[in-house]
Design a protein around this motif. Structure first.
Motif, PDB file in Angstrom:
ATOM      1  N   ARG A 206       0.851  -1.197   0.000  1.00 56.96           N
ATOM      2  CA  ARG A 206       0.000   0.000   0.000  1.00 56.96           C
ATOM      3  C   ARG A 206       0.880   1.238   0.000  1.00 56.96           C
ATOM      4  N   VAL A 207       0.316   2.335  -0.470  1.00 58.21           N
ATOM      5  CA  VAL A 207       0.962   3.633  -0.396  1.00 58.21           C
ATOM      6  C   VAL A 207       0.010   4.560   0.349  1.00 58.21           C
ATOM      7  N   LEU A 208       0.488   5.125   1.449  1.00 57.91           N
ATOM      8  CA  LEU A 208      -0.307   6.044   2.265  1.00 57.91           C
ATOM      9  C   LEU A 208       0.305   7.435   2.175  1.00 57.91           C
ATOM     10  N   HIS A 209      -0.430   8.441   2.605  1.00 59.37           N
ATOM     11  CA  HIS A 209       0.075   9.812   2.645  1.00 59.37           C
ATOM     12  C   HIS A 209      -0.153  10.377   4.037  1.00 59.37           C
ATOM     13  N   ASP A 210       0.839  11.133   4.525  1.00 50.64           N
ATOM     14  CA  ASP A 210       0.680  11.761   5.837  1.00 50.64           C
ATOM     15  C   ASP A 210       0.046  13.133   5.677  1.00 50.64           C
ATOM     16  N   ASP A 211      -0.070  13.864   6.785  1.00 49.25           N
ATOM     17  CA  ASP A 211      -0.736  15.170   6.766  1.00 49.25           C
ATOM     18  C   ASP A 211       0.075  16.248   6.054  1.00 49.25           C
ATOM     19  N   GLN A 212       1.340  15.947   5.705  1.00 46.53           N
ATOM     20  CA  GLN A 212       2.174  16.896   4.966  1.00 46.53           C
ATOM     21  C   GLN A 212       2.365  16.439   3.520  1.00 46.53           C
ATOM     22  N   ASN A 213       1.563  15.486   3.097  1.00 39.79           N
ATOM     23  CA  ASN A 213       1.561  14.931   1.748  1.00 39.79           C
ATOM     24  C   ASN A 213       2.855  14.199   1.392  1.00 39.79           C
ATOM     25  N   ASN A 214       3.580  13.711   2.399  1.00 43.43           N
ATOM     26  CA  ASN A 214       4.693  12.801   2.160  1.00 43.43           C
ATOM     27  C   ASN A 214       4.113  11.407   1.972  1.00 43.43           C
ATOM     28  N   GLU A 215       4.837  10.527   1.290  1.00 41.90           N
ATOM     29  CA  GLU A 215       4.366   9.166   1.065  1.00 41.90           C
ATOM     30  C   GLU A 215       4.886   8.222   2.132  1.00 41.90           C
ATOM     31  N   ILE A 216       4.092   7.214   2.422  1.00 42.33           N
ATOM     32  CA  ILE A 216       4.507   6.131   3.306  1.00 42.33           C
ATOM     33  C   ILE A 216       4.296   4.838   2.521  1.00 42.33           C
ATOM     34  N   LEU A 217       5.396   4.184   2.166  1.00 36.13           N
ATOM     35  CA  LEU A 217       5.306   2.911   1.455  1.00 36.13           C
ATOM     36  C   LEU A 217       5.181   1.816   2.499  1.00 36.13           C
ATOM     37  N   LEU A 218       4.184   0.973   2.353  1.00 35.31           N
ATOM     38  CA  LEU A 218       3.916  -0.086   3.317  1.00 35.31           C
ATOM     39  C   LEU A 218       4.258  -1.430   2.700  1.00 35.31           C
ATOM     40  N   TYR A 219       5.201  -2.114   3.332  1.00 33.35           N
ATOM     41  CA  TYR A 219       5.555  -3.481   2.953  1.00 33.35           C
ATOM     42  C   TYR A 219       5.090  -4.396   4.073  1.00 33.35           C
ATOM     43  N   ALA A 220       4.466  -5.518   3.719  1.00 28.56           N
ATOM     44  CA  ALA A 220       3.892  -6.403   4.731  1.00 28.56           C
ATOM     45  C   ALA A 220       4.142  -7.865   4.372  1.00 28.56           C
ATOM     46  N   ASP A 221       4.461  -8.649   5.385  1.00 26.12           N
ATOM     47  CA  ASP A 221       4.586 -10.099   5.251  1.00 26.12           C
ATOM     48  C   ASP A 221       3.759 -10.739   6.347  1.00 26.12           C
ATOM     49  N   GLN A 222       2.948 -11.710   5.975  1.00 32.69           N
ATOM     50  CA  GLN A 222       2.187 -12.441   6.983  1.00 32.69           C
ATOM     51  C   GLN A 222       3.033 -13.627   7.429  1.00 32.69           C
ATOM     52  N   VAL A 223       3.194 -13.750   8.746  1.00 30.82           N
ATOM     53  CA  VAL A 223       4.020 -14.798   9.334  1.00 30.82           C
ATOM     54  C   VAL A 223       3.105 -15.755  10.081  1.00 30.82           C
ATOM     55  N   PHE A 224       3.200 -17.021   9.747  1.00 30.91           N
ATOM     56  CA  PHE A 224       2.396 -18.046  10.404  1.00 30.91           C
ATOM     57  C   PHE A 224       3.246 -18.759  11.441  1.00 30.91           C
ATOM     58  N   THR A 225       2.662 -18.976  12.602  1.00 29.93           N
ATOM     59  CA  THR A 225       3.386 -19.642  13.683  1.00 29.93           C
ATOM     60  C   THR A 225       2.734 -20.974  13.992  1.00 29.93           C
ATOM     61  N   ARG A 226       3.527 -21.849  14.526  1.00 31.20           N
ATOM     62  CA  ARG A 226       2.990 -23.159  14.950  1.00 31.20           C
ATOM     63  C   ARG A 226       2.589 -23.076  16.407  1.00 31.20           C
ATOM     64  N   GLU A 227       1.501 -23.708  16.707  1.00 32.87           N
ATOM     65  CA  GLU A 227       1.017 -23.721  18.078  1.00 32.87           C
ATOM     66  C   GLU A 227       1.052 -25.158  18.593  1.00 32.87           C
ATOM     67  N   ASN A 228       1.750 -25.379  19.700  1.00 36.97           N
ATOM     68  CA  ASN A 228       1.864 -26.706  20.316  1.00 36.97           C
ATOM     69  C   ASN A 228       2.398 -27.760  19.344  1.00 36.97           C
ATOM     70  N   ASN A 229       3.396 -27.349  18.531  1.00 36.07           N
ATOM     71  CA  ASN A 229       3.986 -28.252  17.538  1.00 36.07           C
ATOM     72  C   ASN A 229       2.944 -28.856  16.607  1.00 36.07           C
ATOM     73  N   ASP A 230       1.826 -28.213  16.491  1.00 36.83           N
ATOM     74  CA  ASP A 230       0.769 -28.647  15.590  1.00 36.83           C
ATOM     75  C   ASP A 230       1.123 -28.143  14.190  1.00 36.83           C
ATOM     76  N   ASP A 231       0.893 -28.923  13.188  1.00 32.75           N
ATOM     77  CA  ASP A 231       1.216 -28.541  11.827  1.00 32.75           C
ATOM     78  C   ASP A 231       0.036 -27.780  11.221  1.00 32.75           C
ATOM     79  N   ALA A 232      -0.346 -26.665  11.856  1.00 33.19           N
ATOM     80  CA  ALA A 232      -1.543 -25.925  11.472  1.00 33.19           C
ATOM     81  C   ALA A 232      -1.371 -25.172  10.155  1.00 33.19           C
TER      82      ALA A 232
END
Length: 120
Positions: free
Chosen positions: A44-70
């Motif tokens: 995503r690309v966001l803008h602040d109140d001074q019209n500067n850009e904020i580039l958003l990079y995101a990664d979804q991380v999956f975790t294991r719970e109780n050694n379960d192969d969820a």
């Protein structure tokens, strides 16, 4: 012996933390185009109140719970990288955080301390 071991552990921790900052610091002053060429397009690309850009990079991380192969059905969190770009197209700040909410729910007005960050 214990003091020596403690000092060694503290030195390693300090070095590892400073390396993360140095990795981000190397991007300060670089152009938006160079970042996108290296990291790819942002989620995503966001803008602040001074019209500067904020580039958003995101990664979804999956975790294991109780050694379960969820896998995808298991618990997860999002790792975010916010890259702040000034009006001249230069990077002036990088921030990282982990959150439970997806990138679609991020609003630039709700980013903590955003109004106090100014482009250089």
């Amino acid at each position: 012996m214990k003091k020596t071991l403690l000092l060694l552990v503290l030195a390693v921790l300090q070095t590892s933390c400073s390396n993360t900052n140095k990795t981000n610091d190397k991007w300060l002053g670089e152009t938006k185009q160079k970042l996108i060429k290296t990291w790819g397009p942002p989620v995503r690309v966001l803008h602040d109140d001074q019209n500067n850009e904020i580039l958003l990079y995101a990664d979804q991380v999956f975790t294991r719970e109780n050694n379960d192969d969820a896998g995808i059905a298991g618990p997860s969190f999002w790792k975010y990288d916010y890259v702040y770009i000034n009006k001249e197209g230069k990077i002036y700040l990088l921030q990282n955080e982990k959150q439970k909410f997806p990138p679609q729910s991020i609003d630039s007005k709700n980013l903590v301390g955003l109004s106090s960050k100014t482009g250089k």
